[in-house]
Every structure is written in structure tokens, then in C-alpha cells.
Motif scaffolding. Structure first.
Motif: not given
Ligand SMILES: Nc1ncnc2c1ncn2[C@@H]1O[C@H](COP(=O)(O)OP(=O)(O)OP(=O)(O)O)[C@@H](O)[C@H]1O
Ligand SMILES: Nc1ncnc2c1ncn2[C@@H]1O[C@H](COP(=O)(O)OP(=O)(O)O)[C@@H](O)[C@H]1O
Ligand code: SF4
Ligand SMILES: [Mg+2]
Ligand SMILES: [Mg+2]
Lengths: 338, 293
Positions: A189-191, A193-195, A197-198, A219, A223, B215, B256, B258, B260, B266, B268
Motif C-alpha cells: 500500500d502507498v502508506t 510504500q512511503a515508510q 522508501l523512507e 513517483g 523521490e 492520483r 504518502a 509519491p 512525480p 514530500r 509525509r
């Protein structure tokens, strides 16, 4: 960021698969490099050869696949000439590979703790006595809550995001200098995924890793990347520092990918690329993008374009940017689709 | 005006046996969900994996039976329909699945796959049906000379078009699209999204659009509902929800995505589940925009 001597240099890599009618290349004449502290993103759609590139670096391509040409220089050694024993020592200890689906990389019958301890011991990084605490510390380092409890969990008891963290913890157990992450967040999930990547970014800064991040999401590229290599049908068709790529994409495929991202005024039509990626072994003879390219002109279908070098780490394979015809390594003739 | 679809207090519970000696556990996959969709609208359902989006879609079509609640389609109570009446109603409500690889019968030819609903619903004679199939192929941008091919002979995007042609065969007014493009390549996703928008205009379709990709949702949906652990925690016009998310979960979710553009850093927002009351009811935060805060 000043360029250091590259930790990994891939030169003219061609890897493919033996099929009934001959050798079919999946990665064609690919060259790139990554330095310590540097993130190179390889971006491309499915089937473009990203995973085969990663497997080639690890020398994990299995028959009928084989590396047909090229050099892979890591830390001064050509990985394609070292013995299998040396390669085994490099894998896991100096180069870690993180896969898209963490479940396949973890063994379901052992606890997370067992698996991390095993990795540490195999590479002589811990003793039977010190391994358990080191495993807990590693889980803590990737922000798994209550690591002293979680070490005793089996992979299926963790959520997808936690499994990916556990796998990253395991990959980092031996403090590798290069991490290859093959779509590490695509299944998440995006949330989450964000964790993840961070986490990768944070670990990279703390440990000075060289990161080769494979993704199909621009995207994620925006980042994470310092530099970007865009892959299409087995070739790197454009390479550039990340800002330059987004400010001024030069290859029609890169432009098409950017136009395909939803954005702009709601409800407007997206600038889709027509057609689909050609299947392996059915590459058109000239520029592989020609059948889908809105800017195709005379020379395009005749021979694959070579690289036009713009300096500053920018290169593009497209006749719009120069007359270059691909030098020497012409790909093996395309074979009939089976 | 009555909405085309109205879902009220929908609940779906699954029981999972936990072995011989312990009592089965009950999971509330959908936990008192309500929303309505006007004719011609595109309504997005978003939320993390496992939040209950697919289950909601399947309950509406009664592909699984809801535990409680009400589903009204064109003002009629769908859950009270007899089997025969339900079968007839399904002509008007169709679903397109996420996975273009497993959702088509690999042993049937593409033309037959698209024709099948016409046969099941006894529509037209053979020649008329074949003409309709050819017309549907053209409608979704497939080549009618490829009617006799099997699914594996098509690309992912083409397979998704076959699924769409089949769904549209009976002229439905509501299409539930469950992650219709998430299995496709980026460049092909854009083609299919454009097609969905074109078809909506031409055929006056109403979409319930289930998606992960925010998106995309922002681009094509008129209104959105955000699901979290089986509940809708926020719903409203897309613009207002994206511009001023009111629920902590929505804020975390939007932050969250991304972006582009490497020039935009970002910021978060991490969700702290302790920071909100999970039992809070939805209340209006601005016109038509509700949040459980
Ligand atoms: N047949 C079933 N039996 C038991 N539990 C189920 C069943 N189908 C779904 N669930 C559970 O219901 C919850 C909601 O699932 P659902 O498939 O609706 O999620 P979703 O929001 O569509 O997720 P995704 O984004 O991953 O598709 C999950 O906890 C899931 O495990
Ligand atoms: N074991 C294999 N045998 C035959 N072909 C393969 C094998 N593995 C990969 N390929 C082919 O090589 C091409 C590149 O694949 P891959 O590197 O996995 O793509 P990506 O990771 O970019 O999606 C694809 O056409 C794929 O089908
Ligand atoms: S070489 Fe020709 S066909 Fe290929 S991308 Fe450039 S313009 Fe298009
Ligand atoms: Mg891959
Ligand atoms: Mg689902």
C-alpha cells in the motif's frame, strides 16, 4: 553531489534466454554505474529487462538464461570472472538483493529471528551467543515495533510491510555496500510504500550505501533517485540526473511515461502511449520504440539508434537527438515469436 | 432525485475457524457502510489493502450475501430480490475485475467470452449477437478480426478491454470497476483510463471505481469515499477531499502519494491510530464533505 569512483560498473551487458530457435536477448548492451551514497533508479515497464539486469549482477541468471556479453565490475573485481565460491561470499555480504515479493525470499518454516541469525553466522558476522541480540537490533533498526517479540514470529505472522522490513533487516545484516532493490514496494500500500522508501533512504544515508532501485513508478523515481536510467525493451534508452530528466525528458518513451501519469485537469484524457511493449524475441529491427512512437521518422525502423551523449551524465538513444547508429554490438537477429 | 445506487448501513462479516477447540473468530470486513451514487457519476472507493473495498463491491452485486444493511438500485431493494429478479438486475450492474489474467476463461475464445452474457440473458438471435460482439469489440478498441483468439493471445491491456466489452454487452447503467488498471503497465493504464472516460461519456455510464492509486482517483472521480478497517472515515467531492482532508487517515494516505516531481519535497504525515476515535460518526465538515472526526 561529487561523483566518487563507482562501486559498481556495468559495461555492455547482454543477457538473454536460449529458446528453440536461438538466443533471445532480454537485456541488450546495458551500461551504467553506481557509487557509494548514490541512488540510481532503473525505471521501465514490465518485461523491459529490469529484473534480468539485477539477476545478472548477482550472477543468479539460470539456464536457459545466460549472460552473453559484458563486464560487471564491483569493487575492482569483474564479477563475471570470479569463482562461484567468491561470488557466494559477495552475495549477501557485500551486495544485497531485495525482491518485490518478500514472502518468496523468506523461509516459511523458520522464524524471522532464526533467518537473520543464520545469515549473520554464515557470513561470520556473529557467534551463536551474539546472534540473537544482533537480530533484535537489526529489527529495531528497520523500525519493527517490539523487536524482541517479533524475532520469534514466522513470516506469515507479519503484515506485508513488516515482512519487507524484516527482509531489509536480513539484507543489511552483513552491512553490504551495494543494495539492489527490485520493486521493493510494488506489492505494498502507498502508506507502507512511503515508510519503506523512507527506511531505505535513511539507511542509505547512515551507511553510505550504493542503492540500485528498480521501479516502474516515476513517483518513486522522483523521490528517491539521484540518477535515472529508463529501460525499454532491454535497452537503456535514456539516462540522466533526476532533475534533468523530469525537467526535460528527451526520449519519446520517457515523455510518454510522464504523460501517462494521471495529473493535469481532472477528467481530461491522459497522453497515453499507443500500443504495447513488444514481446521478447519480437523486437522490431530498428528503434524498438518505433511502432509506438509519435515522432517516428525515416531512419527509425532501419537500425537501432546509438547513444547521443549530452555530457553531465545525460545520454539518449533516439534519432531525434543525433544521427548515431548503434555501434558494434548489433543484437542477435530477432527470432520468430514462439 | 433518487440516486442510481444507494447503500445503507451495509455490514459483511466473515467467520474464520481457528482450529478445532477455539471458537471461530468474526471479521467485520464491511462495518456499517453507507453511500450513494448519482446517475452518470464516478464514485471512488479508496483505502489500504484489506479495508473492505472489494467486499463492498461484491455485496452490492450479491456475489456474496451481505450480513446486514440495504442496497437500493434505481430505488428498488436489491437484497429483497428473488434469484430470478436478481439475475435480471445483474444485466444492469456489471463488474470489471482487477486481474485481466485470471478473470477470463482461458479456454473460451474472446468473441465467445463477450457473447456469453447475451446468451445467458437470451438476447437476440445468433446473427444479431455476433454483430453486437463485433460492435463491442470496436467500442473498446479491439480488432474484430481477432474474435476467434484465446485470452492468452492478447496483452494485459487487451484482456482488460475484453473484460470491459463483456461487462458492457448488456448495456448496464452501473459498472463496478475493481482496480481495473492496477495490473497493467503504466503506458497501458493510461489507454484503459481514457477508454473508461470515453465510454462513460458515450454510454452515460455510472462508475463505482475501486482503486489504490490516488492520483488516478483524483483524476477521474467526482466524489470519493475513504475506507479504513471496514468503515468509511471520510467522503466528499474529490476536489474538496483532496484539498482539505479532515480525517487523520486520509491525511496520511494523501501524504504518502509519491509526487512525480523531484523538485517537490514530500511532507509525509504518519498515521497515529491513537490520535482519533474509531467510533466517531461521520459529520459534515463542508458542503457534501463528511468525515468521522
Ligand atoms: N471470503 C473471505 N473469507 C474471510 N475473510 C475475507 C474473505 N474475503 C475478504 N475477507 C477479509 O475481509 C477484509 C476486507 O477484504 P477486501 O478484499 O474487501 O479488501 P480490499 O479493500 O478490497 O483490499 P485490496 O486493496 O487488497 O484488494 C480483509 O480482512 C479480508 O481478509
Ligand atoms: N527464466 C526466463 N525464461 C525466459 N524468459 C525470461 C525468463 N526470465 C525473464 N524472461 C524474459 O526476459 C524479459 C525481461 O524480463 P524481466 O527482467 O523480468 O523484466 P522486468 O523486471 O523489467 O519486468 C521478459 O520478456 C521476460 O519474459
Ligand atoms: S529513434 Fe525514432 S522511433 Fe525511436 S524514439 Fe526516437 S524518434 Fe521515436
Ligand atoms: Mg521485474
Ligand atoms: Mg480488493
Amino acid at each position: 553531489m561529487p561523483e566518487r569512483a563507482p562501486l559498481l560498473t556495468v559495461e555492455h551487458l547482454t543477457t538473454g534466454f536460449q529458446v528453440r530457435d536461438g538466443f533471445v536477448p532480454a537485456v541488450i548492451d546495458v551500461s551504467f554505474h553506481v557509487s557509494a551514497g548514490d541512488t540510481l533508479c532503473i525505471v521501465g515497464e514490465s518485461g523491459s529487462g529490469k529484473s534480468v539486469t539485477a539477476l545478472s549482477i548477482m550472477r543468479l541468471v539460470e539456464p536457459p538464461g545466460r549472460i552473453a556479453e559484458g563486464r560487471i565490475i564491483f569493487n575492482g573485481h569483474d564479477l563475471l570472472t570470479v569463482s562461484e565460491r567468491e561470488m557466494q561470499a559477495i552475495r549477501g555480504a557485500q551486495i544485497a538483493l531485495i525482491f518485490q515479493e518478500p514472502m518468496t525470499a523468506l523461509n516459511p518454516v523458520f522464524t524471522i529471528g532464526n533467518q537473520i541469525e543464520e545469515t549473520l553466522r554464515v557470513h561470520g558476522r556473529a557467534t551463536r551467543r551474539t546472534a540473537p541480540q544482533q537480530a533484535i537490533d537489526l529489527l529495531a533498526a528497520v523500525s519493527i515495533p517490539e523487536p524482541q517479540k517479533r524475532v520469534r514470529d514466522y513470516p506469515h505472522q507479519l503484515s506485508g510491510g513488516m515482512r519487507q522490513r524484516a527482509l531489509i533487516a536480513m539484507s543489511l545484516a552483513c552491512e553490504p555496500s551495494l543494495v539492489i532493490a527490485d520493486e521493493p514496494t510494488t506489492a505494498l500500500d502507498v502508506t507502507i510504500q512511503a515508510q519503506i522508501l523512507e527506511l531505505l533512504r535513511d539507511l542509505q544515508q547512515r551507511m553510505g550505501l550504493a542503492l540500485l532501485l528498480i521501479t516502474h513508478d516515476l513517483g518513486v523515481v522522483a523521490e528517491m533517485a539521484d540518477r535515472v536510467a529508463v529501460m525499454y525493451a532491454g535497452r537503456i534508452v535514456e539516462e540522466a540526473p533526476v532533475r534533468a530528466l523530469f525537467d526535460d525528458p528527451k526520449h519519446p518513451y520517457t515523455r510518454g511515461l510522464m504523460g501517462s501519469i494521471p495529473g493535469g485537469a481532472p477528467g481530461t484524457r491522459l497522453r497515453a502511449i499507443q500500443g504495447t511493449v513488444p514481446p521478447l524475441g519480437a523486437l522490431p529491427p530498428g528503434c524498438a520504440f518505433a511502432p509506438r512512437c509519435p515522432e517516428r521518422f525515416d531512419p527509425c525502423p532501419k537500425a537501432p539508434p546509438g547513444t547521443t551523449d549530452f555530457g553531465g551524465g545525460r545520454g539518449v538513444k533516439c534519432y531525434l537527438h543525433g544521427p548515431a547508429v548503434e555501434p558494434q554490438v548489433a543484437p542477435p537477429a530477432p527470432v520468430e515469436r514462439v | 432525485m433518487t440516486p442510481l445506487l444507494e447503500v445503507r448501513n451495509l455490514v459483511k462479516e466473515f467467520t474464520r475457524s481457528q482450529g478445532l477447540f477455539s471458537a471461530p473468530s468474526v471479521v467485520r470486513a464491511v462495518d456499517v457502510v453507507s453511500f450513494s451514487i448519482a446517475e452518470g457519476e464516478t464514485f471512488g472507493l479508496v483505502g489500504e489493502s484489506g479495508s473492505g473495498k472489494t467486499t463492498t463491491g461484491r455485496c452490492i452485486l450479491r456475489l456474496i450475501e451481505p450480513t446486514a444493511g440495504e442496497v437500493r438500485f434505481k430505488g428498488e431493494d436489491v437484497l429483497a430480490f428473488s434469484r430470478a429478479r436478481m439475475r435480471a438486475a445483474r444485466r444492469d450492474m456489471q463488474i470489471v475485475f482487477q486481474d485481466p489474467y485470471s478473470s477470463l476463461n482461458p479456454r473460451m475464445r474472446a468473441g465467445d467470452i463477450v457473447e456469453e452474457p447475451l446468451i445467458i440473458h437470451r438476447t437476440g438471435r445468433k446473427v444479431e449477437r455476433r454483430a453486437r460482439v463485433a460492435e463491442l469489440f470496436e467500442l473498446v478498441g479491439l480488432d474484430p478480426t481477432q474474435l476467434a483468439r484465446y485470452p492468452h493471445q492478447f496483452s494485459g491491456g487487451q484482456r482488460q478491454r475484453i473484460g470491459l466489452a463483456r461487462a458492457l454487452a448488456l448495456n448496464p447503467s452501473l459498472v463496478i470497476a475493481d482496480e481495473p488498471v492496477s495490473a497493467l503497465d503504466v503506458s497501458v493504464q493510461a489507454q484503459v483510463i481514457n477508454l473508461l472516460m470515453d465510454l462513460q461519456e458515450r454510454l452515460k455510464l455510472t462508475y463505482l471505481f475501486i482503486a489504490h492509486d490516488l492520483r488516478l482517483v483524483r483524476h477521474i472521480c467526482d466524489r470519493v469515499a475513504v475506507m479504513y478497517l471496514g468503515k468509511i472515515v471520510e467522503t466528499g467531492p474529490t476536489e474538496s477531499l483532496f484539498a482539505a482532508p479532515a480525517h487523520p487517515y486520509t491525511r496520511a494516505l494523501l501524504s504518502a502519494i509519491p509526487i512525480p516531481d523531484p523538485a517537490v519535497p514530500r511532507q509525509r504525515i504518519v498515521l497515529d491510530p491513537a490520535s482519533f476515535d474509531r467510533t466517531a460518526p461521520l459529520r459534515e465538515v463542508s458542503s457534501g464533505h463528511h468525515a468521522a472526526v
